[in-house]
Write an enzyme that holds these catalytic residues in place. Sequence first.
Site, PDB file in Angstrom:
ATOM      1  CD  GLU A  47      83.057  20.931 -66.959  1.00 29.78           C
ATOM      2  OE1 GLU A  47      84.147  21.285 -67.097  1.00 29.78           O
ATOM      3  OE2 GLU A  47      82.520  19.818 -66.742  1.00 29.78           O
ATOM      4  NE  ARG A  51      89.164  23.201 -70.775  1.00 25.00           N
ATOM      5  CZ  ARG A  51      88.912  21.939 -71.233  1.00 25.00           C
ATOM      6  NH1 ARG A  51      89.193  21.261 -72.680  1.00 25.00           N
ATOM      7  NH2 ARG A  51      88.593  21.020 -70.311  1.00 25.00           N
ATOM      8  CE  LYS A 134      87.103  17.051 -64.598  1.00 19.67           C
ATOM      9  NZ  LYS A 134      87.052  18.555 -65.276  1.00 19.67           N
TER      10      LYS A 134
END
Length: 213
Positions: A47, A51, A134
């Site tokens: 993943e 950012r 999640k």
Amino acid sequence: MIPRDAANAAEEICRLAPVIPVLVVHDVAHAIPLAEALIKGGLPALEVTLRTPAALEVIAEMSKVEGGAVGAGTVLTPEDAADAKTAGAVFAVAPGATDLLLDSCEAVELPLLPGASSATEAMRLLERGYRVQKFFPAEAAGGAKFLKALSSPLPQISFCPTGGVSRLNAPDYLTLPNTLCVGGSWVAPNALVEAGDWAAITELAAEAAALSR
């Protein structure tokens, strides 16, 4: 893509290994050796969080590495979903879920692991067809005890806990019946990435891959 298919695809990703590395990569030059190190250690699902300015290019580079399944994390908007898909991401992860984001991921056929931190949020996602979710922020939202409490009334939902999950507490989650895997950043600490110590990262990945679930 319909939610049922997205959930099936997310489950396949989550079953690849007990840990999905959560990666914040600043330098594109680190992309391929980092992916190779993690995959070599037994963690093929990666993943890459959106950012950093380099994130999309990192996804594109990591997607070239054989044996990996590269996804985009911190997907918040329709633009994020479209850009991640174009870059080569095969799944997306979000800290929460909105109808707009769900619609967008379905439209571009990008399987989403949507975030939930309460029974109501989990039920709303299940109602739409997302049975794989999640759990975020895992530790702040109640940790393994909270997730275990959800397993009785909501046994049809499976989770990937992320947020505060570490090498020390990962086993607490992985032993739960409603946990498929966990997400964590400890397998690729920034200091090792910056130092280019790929052997050490492979060793951490191998330790994580050996965790029981």
